[in-house]
Design a protein around this motif. Sequence first.
Motif, PDB file in Angstrom:
ATOM      1  N   GLU A 224     -62.570-110.968  49.940  1.00  0.00           N
ATOM      2  CA  GLU A 224     -61.463-112.224  50.460  1.00  0.00           C
ATOM      3  C   GLU A 224     -60.482-111.633  51.780  1.00  0.00           C
ATOM      4  O   GLU A 224     -60.612-112.461  52.718  1.00  0.00           O
ATOM      5  CB  GLU A 224     -60.114-112.474  49.394  1.00  0.00           C
ATOM      6  CG  GLU A 224     -59.243-113.636  49.988  1.00  0.00           C
ATOM      7  CD  GLU A 224     -60.436-115.044  49.928  1.00  0.00           C
ATOM      8  OE1 GLU A 224     -60.244-116.038  50.707  1.00  0.00           O
ATOM      9  OE2 GLU A 224     -60.982-114.744  49.701  1.00  0.00           O
ATOM     10  N   ILE A 225     -60.207-110.447  51.963  1.00  0.00           N
ATOM     11  CA  ILE A 225     -59.796-109.394  53.064  1.00  0.00           C
ATOM     12  C   ILE A 225     -60.534-109.842  54.260  1.00  0.00           C
ATOM     13  O   ILE A 225     -60.245-109.906  55.232  1.00  0.00           O
ATOM     14  CB  ILE A 225     -58.666-108.378  52.852  1.00  0.00           C
ATOM     15  CG1 ILE A 225     -57.430-109.080  51.850  1.00  0.00           C
ATOM     16  CG2 ILE A 225     -58.622-107.835  53.738  1.00  0.00           C
ATOM     17  CD1 ILE A 225     -57.116-107.857  51.694  1.00  0.00           C
ATOM     18  N   ALA A 226     -61.821-109.355  53.781  1.00  0.00           N
ATOM     19  CA  ALA A 226     -63.005-108.644  54.662  1.00  0.00           C
ATOM     20  C   ALA A 226     -63.381-110.617  55.390  1.00  0.00           C
ATOM     21  O   ALA A 226     -63.584-110.644  56.623  1.00  0.00           O
ATOM     22  CB  ALA A 226     -64.401-108.830  54.498  1.00  0.00           C
TER      23      ALA A 226
ATOM     24  N   VAL B  13     -52.805-116.378  55.077  1.00  0.00           N
ATOM     25  CA  VAL B  13     -51.567-115.964  55.701  1.00  0.00           C
ATOM     26  C   VAL B  13     -51.420-115.250  54.647  1.00  0.00           C
ATOM     27  O   VAL B  13     -50.743-113.929  53.916  1.00  0.00           O
ATOM     28  CB  VAL B  13     -51.185-115.565  57.238  1.00  0.00           C
ATOM     29  CG1 VAL B  13     -49.839-114.144  57.142  1.00  0.00           C
ATOM     30  CG2 VAL B  13     -51.987-115.364  58.472  1.00  0.00           C
ATOM     31  N   GLU B  14     -50.341-116.473  54.143  1.00  0.00           N
ATOM     32  CA  GLU B  14     -49.566-116.335  53.230  1.00  0.00           C
ATOM     33  C   GLU B  14     -49.898-116.281  51.794  1.00  0.00           C
ATOM     34  O   GLU B  14     -49.475-115.072  51.361  1.00  0.00           O
ATOM     35  CB  GLU B  14     -48.858-117.943  52.819  1.00  0.00           C
ATOM     36  CG  GLU B  14     -47.764-117.629  51.919  1.00  0.00           C
ATOM     37  CD  GLU B  14     -46.558-116.557  52.079  1.00  0.00           C
ATOM     38  OE1 GLU B  14     -46.189-115.972  51.701  1.00  0.00           O
ATOM     39  OE2 GLU B  14     -46.027-116.648  52.952  1.00  0.00           O
ATOM     40  N   SER B  15     -51.470-116.449  51.552  1.00  0.00           N
ATOM     41  CA  SER B  15     -52.581-116.238  50.003  1.00  0.00           C
ATOM     42  C   SER B  15     -52.725-114.359  50.299  1.00  0.00           C
ATOM     43  O   SER B  15     -52.631-114.182  49.142  1.00  0.00           O
ATOM     44  CB  SER B  15     -53.885-117.284  50.180  1.00  0.00           C
ATOM     45  OG  SER B  15     -54.303-116.639  49.370  1.00  0.00           O
ATOM     46  N   LEU B  16     -52.635-114.463  51.595  1.00  0.00           N
ATOM     47  CA  LEU B  16     -53.090-112.743  50.991  1.00  0.00           C
ATOM     48  C   LEU B  16     -51.711-112.065  51.208  1.00  0.00           C
ATOM     49  O   LEU B  16     -51.636-110.530  49.822  1.00  0.00           O
ATOM     50  CB  LEU B  16     -53.783-112.234  52.972  1.00  0.00           C
ATOM     51  CG  LEU B  16     -55.205-112.559  53.120  1.00  0.00           C
ATOM     52  CD1 LEU B  16     -55.721-112.437  54.742  1.00  0.00           C
ATOM     53  CD2 LEU B  16     -55.937-112.117  52.450  1.00  0.00           C
TER      54      LEU B  16
ATOM     55  N   LEU C 293     -49.498-113.393  49.390  1.00  0.00           N
ATOM     56  CA  LEU C 293     -49.161-113.965  47.954  1.00  0.00           C
ATOM     57  C   LEU C 293     -50.358-112.158  46.738  1.00  0.00           C
ATOM     58  O   LEU C 293     -49.699-111.410  46.207  1.00  0.00           O
ATOM     59  CB  LEU C 293     -50.052-114.655  47.420  1.00  0.00           C
ATOM     60  CG  LEU C 293     -49.401-114.780  45.866  1.00  0.00           C
ATOM     61  CD1 LEU C 293     -48.188-114.263  45.410  1.00  0.00           C
ATOM     62  CD2 LEU C 293     -50.200-116.395  45.766  1.00  0.00           C
ATOM     63  N   ILE C 294     -51.137-111.996  47.592  1.00  0.00           N
ATOM     64  CA  ILE C 294     -52.606-111.726  46.963  1.00  0.00           C
ATOM     65  C   ILE C 294     -51.808-109.682  46.932  1.00  0.00           C
ATOM     66  O   ILE C 294     -52.237-108.296  45.934  1.00  0.00           O
ATOM     67  CB  ILE C 294     -54.409-111.661  47.077  1.00  0.00           C
ATOM     68  CG1 ILE C 294     -54.738-113.008  47.135  1.00  0.00           C
ATOM     69  CG2 ILE C 294     -55.422-110.261  46.954  1.00  0.00           C
ATOM     70  CD1 ILE C 294     -55.687-113.228  47.575  1.00  0.00           C
ATOM     71  N   LEU C 295     -51.242-109.535  47.635  1.00  0.00           N
ATOM     72  CA  LEU C 295     -50.913-107.421  48.397  1.00  0.00           C
ATOM     73  C   LEU C 295     -49.477-107.323  47.283  1.00  0.00           C
ATOM     74  O   LEU C 295     -49.548-106.955  46.712  1.00  0.00           O
ATOM     75  CB  LEU C 295     -50.583-107.582  49.834  1.00  0.00           C
ATOM     76  CG  LEU C 295     -51.689-107.550  50.520  1.00  0.00           C
ATOM     77  CD1 LEU C 295     -51.740-107.477  52.123  1.00  0.00           C
ATOM     78  CD2 LEU C 295     -52.729-106.398  50.327  1.00  0.00           C
ATOM     79  N   SER C 296     -48.813-108.619  47.218  1.00  0.00           N
ATOM     80  CA  SER C 296     -47.728-108.408  46.454  1.00  0.00           C
ATOM     81  C   SER C 296     -47.818-108.297  44.770  1.00  0.00           C
ATOM     82  O   SER C 296     -47.254-107.514  44.276  1.00  0.00           O
ATOM     83  CB  SER C 296     -46.523-109.498  46.609  1.00  0.00           C
ATOM     84  OG  SER C 296     -46.930-111.022  46.305  1.00  0.00           O
ATOM     85  N   ASP C 297     -48.978-109.066  44.618  1.00  0.00           N
ATOM     86  CA  ASP C 297     -49.470-109.270  43.110  1.00  0.00           C
ATOM     87  C   ASP C 297     -50.215-108.111  42.454  1.00  0.00           C
ATOM     88  O   ASP C 297     -50.478-107.500  41.671  1.00  0.00           O
ATOM     89  CB  ASP C 297     -50.305-110.486  42.408  1.00  0.00           C
ATOM     90  CG  ASP C 297     -49.830-111.132  42.422  1.00  0.00           C
ATOM     91  OD1 ASP C 297     -48.721-111.303  42.185  1.00  0.00           O
ATOM     92  OD2 ASP C 297     -50.799-112.488  43.071  1.00  0.00           O
ATOM     93  N   SER C 298     -50.917-107.002  44.117  1.00  0.00           N
ATOM     94  CA  SER C 298     -51.645-105.593  43.240  1.00  0.00           C
ATOM     95  C   SER C 298     -50.665-104.605  42.807  1.00  0.00           C
ATOM     96  O   SER C 298     -51.404-103.893  42.453  1.00  0.00           O
ATOM     97  CB  SER C 298     -52.504-105.347  44.658  1.00  0.00           C
ATOM     98  OG  SER C 298     -51.433-104.940  45.627  1.00  0.00           O
ATOM     99  N   ALA C 299     -49.127-104.888  42.550  1.00  0.00           N
ATOM    100  CA  ALA C 299     -48.324-104.364  42.665  1.00  0.00           C
ATOM    101  C   ALA C 299     -48.649-103.024  40.893  1.00  0.00           C
ATOM    102  O   ALA C 299     -48.489-101.855  41.457  1.00  0.00           O
ATOM    103  CB  ALA C 299     -47.006-104.223  42.884  1.00  0.00           C
ATOM    104  N   PRO C 300     -48.656-103.774  40.097  1.00  0.00           N
ATOM    105  CA  PRO C 300     -48.714-104.091  39.119  1.00  0.00           C
ATOM    106  C   PRO C 300     -49.906-103.229  38.533  1.00  0.00           C
ATOM    107  O   PRO C 300     -50.186-102.527  37.927  1.00  0.00           O
ATOM    108  CB  PRO C 300     -48.646-104.972  37.680  1.00  0.00           C
ATOM    109  CG  PRO C 300     -47.836-106.231  39.168  1.00  0.00           C
ATOM    110  CD  PRO C 300     -48.431-105.704  40.419  1.00  0.00           C
ATOM    111  N   GLN C 301     -50.785-103.934  39.526  1.00  0.00           N
ATOM    112  CA  GLN C 301     -52.433-103.010  39.170  1.00  0.00           C
ATOM    113  C   GLN C 301     -52.357-101.552  39.793  1.00  0.00           C
ATOM    114  O   GLN C 301     -53.085-100.667  38.932  1.00  0.00           O
ATOM    115  CB  GLN C 301     -53.552-103.379  39.936  1.00  0.00           C
ATOM    116  CG  GLN C 301     -52.977-104.941  39.968  1.00  0.00           C
ATOM    117  CD  GLN C 301     -54.213-106.143  40.200  1.00  0.00           C
ATOM    118  OE1 GLN C 301     -54.770-105.940  41.266  1.00  0.00           O
ATOM    119  NE2 GLN C 301     -54.905-107.310  39.754  1.00  0.00           N
TER     120      GLN C 301
END
Length: 144
Positions: A42-44, A87-90, A92-100
């Motif tokens: 998605e980032i790419a 930008v906001e979606s990205l 959010l995705i990055l903040s959700d990756s902390a548990p991972q």
Amino acid sequence: MSRKLAEQRQREAQIETGREAHHAATEYLNAVQGDVYKVGAEIARVEQQIQHSRVLASKATAVRAKKPNVCKRTPNWPSTSPDTSQVESLRLILSDSAPQREAHEAVEKAAEVLSVAEASLAEWQEKRDAYARSSSEAGCGGRG
């Protein structure tokens, strides 16, 4: 001898518990990695869209500089502002990756614990084999 056998069974149970934890953690890691790859894709895709927008913006700027009246007559000229929803979606995705990331660390720790348990079992088995050999030799030496 029965104490040694009980100790072996206990270590085998610890190893099996470690293996089960490692297996579960590995499965979770694989799921997390799949999510990471999706986020990366998605980032790419968004980066490619941003690059394309920049190219269009630079072309638009060049056209405006050469022919200022063309832009006034073209109602649907591409906008040069970034897509804030993407930008906001990205973010959010990055903040959700902390548990991972935390799960990945847990998998690494479980693998380390399993490695220590397996090394401990191997050491114990070597001692048991040495004891068995010495017992066997002592038994054979007394019969001769």
